[in-house]
Design an enzyme around this catalytic site. Structure first.
Site, short mmCIF file in Angstrom:
data_model
loop_
_atom_site.label_atom_id
_atom_site.label_comp_id
_atom_site.label_asym_id
_atom_site.label_seq_id
_atom_site.Cartn_x
_atom_site.Cartn_y
_atom_site.Cartn_z
N GLU A 288 0.07 6.10 2.24
CA GLU A 288 -0.10 5.38 0.97
C GLU A 288 -1.59 5.30 0.62
O GLU A 288 -1.96 5.45 -0.55
CB GLU A 288 0.47 3.96 1.07
CG GLU A 288 1.98 3.91 1.19
CD GLU A 288 2.46 2.49 1.29
OE1 GLU A 288 3.05 2.01 0.31
OE2 GLU A 288 2.25 1.84 2.34
N LYS B 255 5.57 -1.86 -7.70
CA LYS B 255 5.30 -0.69 -6.88
C LYS B 255 6.56 0.18 -6.89
O LYS B 255 7.38 0.14 -5.97
CB LYS B 255 4.94 -1.14 -5.46
CG LYS B 255 4.43 -0.07 -4.55
CD LYS B 255 3.97 -0.69 -3.23
CE LYS B 255 3.47 0.34 -2.27
NZ LYS B 255 3.02 -0.28 -1.00
#
Length: 113
Positions: free
Chosen positions: A11, A88
């Site tokens: 990420e 997200k």
């Protein structure tokens, strides 16, 4: 907005998209009367400042990111409170889902609300 937040190395390496919703508690009376953007929060400028945080220093948690974004909103003394939701949508979850989001509300410490 693209950022590199999350607990996993990939990420932080690859980044992902974040969507931010903000609601501000402000007194709009003067702006409504004058019809002058100088008398209110310029949402374009606020969006730019929030984008800097999203693209900036990575954090592990959406909660931390939301708190940093709320701090940006509260930097303008005309803002009495800010509600910030950070979405997200590509969160690394191995299930089908539409979105992951965290919402926080922060009050200006010197505001009685």
């Amino acid at each position: 907005m693209r950022g590199k937040h999350g607990v996993f190395d990939f990420e932080r390496r690859d980044g992902q998209d974040f969507v931010v919703d903000v609601a501000l508690d402000i007194d709009t009376g003067t702006a409504a009367a004058t019809d002058d953007i100088a008398d209110t929060i310029h949402y374009g400028e606020l969006a730019e400042a929030l984008a800097v945080v999203i693209a900036g220093e990575p954090v592990n948690l959406l909660e931390t990111l939301a708190a940093r974004l709320a701090d940006v909103c509260l930097a303008d003394r005309r803002v009495h409170a800010a509600t910030v939701t950070v979405h997200k949508p590509q969160a690394p979850i191995p299930l089908t889902f539409g979105d992951v989001a965290v919402t926080i509300r922060r009050l200006r410490p010197d505001t009685a609300r």
